[in-house]
Design a protein around this motif. Structure first.
Motif, mmCIF file in Angstrom:
data_model
loop_
_atom_site.group_PDB
_atom_site.id
_atom_site.type_symbol
_atom_site.label_atom_id
_atom_site.label_comp_id
_atom_site.label_asym_id
_atom_site.label_seq_id
_atom_site.Cartn_x
_atom_site.Cartn_y
_atom_site.Cartn_z
ATOM 1 N N HIS A 48 0.852 -1.199 0.000
ATOM 2 C CA HIS A 48 0.000 0.000 0.000
ATOM 3 C C HIS A 48 0.886 1.246 0.000
ATOM 4 O O HIS A 48 0.701 2.160 0.803
ATOM 5 N N TRP A 50 1.076 3.853 -1.773
ATOM 6 C CA TRP A 50 0.493 5.171 -2.028
ATOM 7 C C TRP A 50 0.065 5.858 -0.722
ATOM 8 O O TRP A 50 -0.062 7.076 -0.677
ATOM 9 N N SER A 59 -5.832 7.837 -1.072
ATOM 10 C CA SER A 59 -6.052 6.424 -0.736
ATOM 11 C C SER A 59 -7.445 5.974 -1.169
ATOM 12 O O SER A 59 -7.621 4.865 -1.679
ATOM 13 N N VAL A 62 -7.446 5.575 -5.008
ATOM 14 C CA VAL A 62 -6.765 4.344 -5.425
ATOM 15 C C VAL A 62 -7.659 3.134 -5.169
ATOM 16 O O VAL A 62 -7.778 2.237 -6.022
ATOM 17 N N ARG A 63 -8.297 3.107 -4.023
ATOM 18 C CA ARG A 63 -9.198 1.991 -3.703
ATOM 19 C C ARG A 63 -10.336 1.912 -4.717
ATOM 20 O O ARG A 63 -10.692 0.817 -5.196
ATOM 21 N N GLN A 66 -8.976 0.588 -8.111
ATOM 22 C CA GLN A 66 -8.698 -0.844 -8.118
ATOM 23 C C GLN A 66 -9.979 -1.673 -8.211
ATOM 24 O O GLN A 66 -9.944 -2.813 -8.658
ATOM 25 N N THR A 161 -2.727 1.995 -10.794
ATOM 26 C CA THR A 161 -2.503 2.656 -9.506
ATOM 27 C C THR A 161 -1.506 3.793 -9.644
ATOM 28 O O THR A 161 -1.726 4.900 -9.124
#
Length: 456
Positions: A48, A50, A59, A62-63, A66, A161
């Motif tokens: 993790h 980032w 964050s 990014v989540r 993904q 990402t």
């Protein structure tokens, strides 16, 4: 994250069956990096990475990426397809069982002949002895291909990402650059007001006024272009998240909210298990090696065992009587005699395909090593540039303030004020871009190191 878990399950279902028979091509690895990182920095990036930029909003983005990125969804579908291909290839190692049942009735077209009725049932089993390992090699190739697709998905995930993080940082930088541009415009307007005051008492000429009005227009003209860049970056980020650009926005903050993480690259030899693209290349090489085994085995005879049992009767009610039952067992051997050289050519083709992948593997490793070293050098260069630009900016700001004071006192001409003002504006923009480049170089380093992912 659900997609990643599913891909892992698909891989785990058959990856353990793949025999490690392929020797990875030798690649000369350096003992260390020519551009070493700073001592005392964090070790290899975690999964993790980032989060080390210190932004909760990043964050969350990014989540979301993904889970919703469309390229990742397509890559997961390719993993599922490869898993299905591996299951299909495995069927050849098992017997095939077929059942047959039928009935027929003869219909006489003339005369008084009686219609004959017959019925039959048959259960047939066939099995190919994989004496030369052809079918097993095909299964190995399919499972190695599944591994390659899994690693390909990891590469796509890392690219997505990294793209989200870099684009987000670019957006924050554009917020900062817009603030600087607006401040520069206000400064230019302030100097213009001073010039107009000087002109009212005859201390400034109309040429001076025209020059400063031109400077004000120039500062304002920079703002629309930055706004357009901001819109384009925001749209690019929305697409990475699988969202419509028209309904997407982020908080209006700048790079001051972002931390600058440090990371060391570890040893070059570790890169082989840390980068999914290298693992993918290795898996493709294993599949090619298995394809050679299958092509060679195809040159030998194939042996098939067959067995059947069933019943046949002219009357349905007596179909299951003992005297109507029968069984049959047989074996057959088929050997290629003349096929115009097709099988040997297919073997030669498989060998050359493997040789191509050997070179591709070596090229992938060398490119990875070069990428890490290049980014490390870029980081060192950017750090030195920023240090020098900050000193230059401090002195230029001091020069501008002094020139403005002297201009008010009539001890300096307007051209000096305009020159220092322009230099200050340029340096502020350059420093903002250097800060963005430094942060994005850190993202590139994380990506070059595999983003914390490593083969299990």
């Amino acid at each position: 994250m659900l997609a990643a878990s599913l891909a892992g399950v698909l891989l785990a279902g058959c990856a353990h069956k793949i025999p490690v028979t392929e020797v990875v091509p030798a690649v000369e690895l350096p003992a260390g990096w020519s551009q070493a990182g700073k001592p005392g920095q964090q070790a290899w990036p975690d999964t993790h990475w980032w989060k080390r930029f210190g932004s909760d909003e990043l964050s969350q983005l990014v989540r979301e990426g993904q889970e919703s990125n469309l390229e990742l969804a397509a890559a997961l579908s390719r993993v599922r397809q490869a898993a299905a291909q591996a299951r299909i290839a495995g069927v050849a190692l098992l017997p095939s069982v077929d059942a047959y049942a039928g009935a027929s009735r003869d219909l006489p077209l003339a005369g008084n002949h009686n219609a004959n009725v017959s019925s039959s049932g048959l259960l047939q089993v066939s099995y190919e002895l994989d004496f030369w390992g052809k079918n097993a090699a095909s299964v190995t190739a399919a499972e190695a291909s599944l591994r390659a697709n899994f690693y390909d998905r990891q590469t796509v995930a890392l690219t997505v990402t990294s793209g989200i993080v870099s684009t987000y940082l670019k957006l924050l930088s554009l917020h900062d650059r817009l603030d600087v541009a607006r401040e520069n415009a206000r400064t230019a307007e302030h100097v213009l007001s001073l010039d107009e005051a000087q002109s009212s008492v005859g201390a400034a000429t109309s040429v001076d006024l025209a020059r400063q009005r031109s400077a004000v227009a120039s500062q304002h003209a920079a703002i629309p272009d930055l706004l357009q860049q901001q819109r384009e970056a925001q749209s690019a980020l929305a697409i990475l998240l699988g969202r419509s650009p028209q309904t997407f926005s982020i908080s209006n903050s700048g790079l001051a909210t972002i931390g600058l993480p440090d990371v060391t690259p570890g040893m070059p030899s570790e890169l082989l298990s840390r980068r999914p693209d290298i693992q993918r290349s290795e898996a493709l090489l294993a599949a090619a090696s298995a394809n050679i085994d299958a092509a060679r085995a195809a040159l030998f005879p194939s042996i098939r065992l067959t067995g059947s049992t069933g019943t046949q009767s002219s009357a349905l009610r007596s179909l299951l009587n003992a005297q109507n039952l029968f069984a049959n067992v047989g074996a057959s051997l088929v050997a290629p005699i003349f096929d115009g050289g097709r099988l040997r050519t297919e073997r030669d083709l498989a060998i050359e395909q493997k040789q191509e992948l050997v070179q591709t593997y070596r090229s992938t490793v060398l490119a990875a090593l070069a990428e890490v070293d290049t980014v490390l050098g870029q980081i060192n260069s950017l750090d030195e540039q920023r240090r020098l630009k900050e000193v230059e900016l401090e002195q230029t700001r001091l020069a501008f303030n002094l020139s403005e004071i002297r201009y008010k006192a009539g001890a300096e001409d307007l051209m000096t004020v305009l020159d220092t003002q322009r230099n200050l504006s340029d340096l502020q923009n350059e420093l903002g871009l250097l800060k963005l480049k430094r942060l994005q170089a850190t993202v590139s380093l994380y990506k070059a190191l595999g983003g914390g992912w490593q083969a299990g």
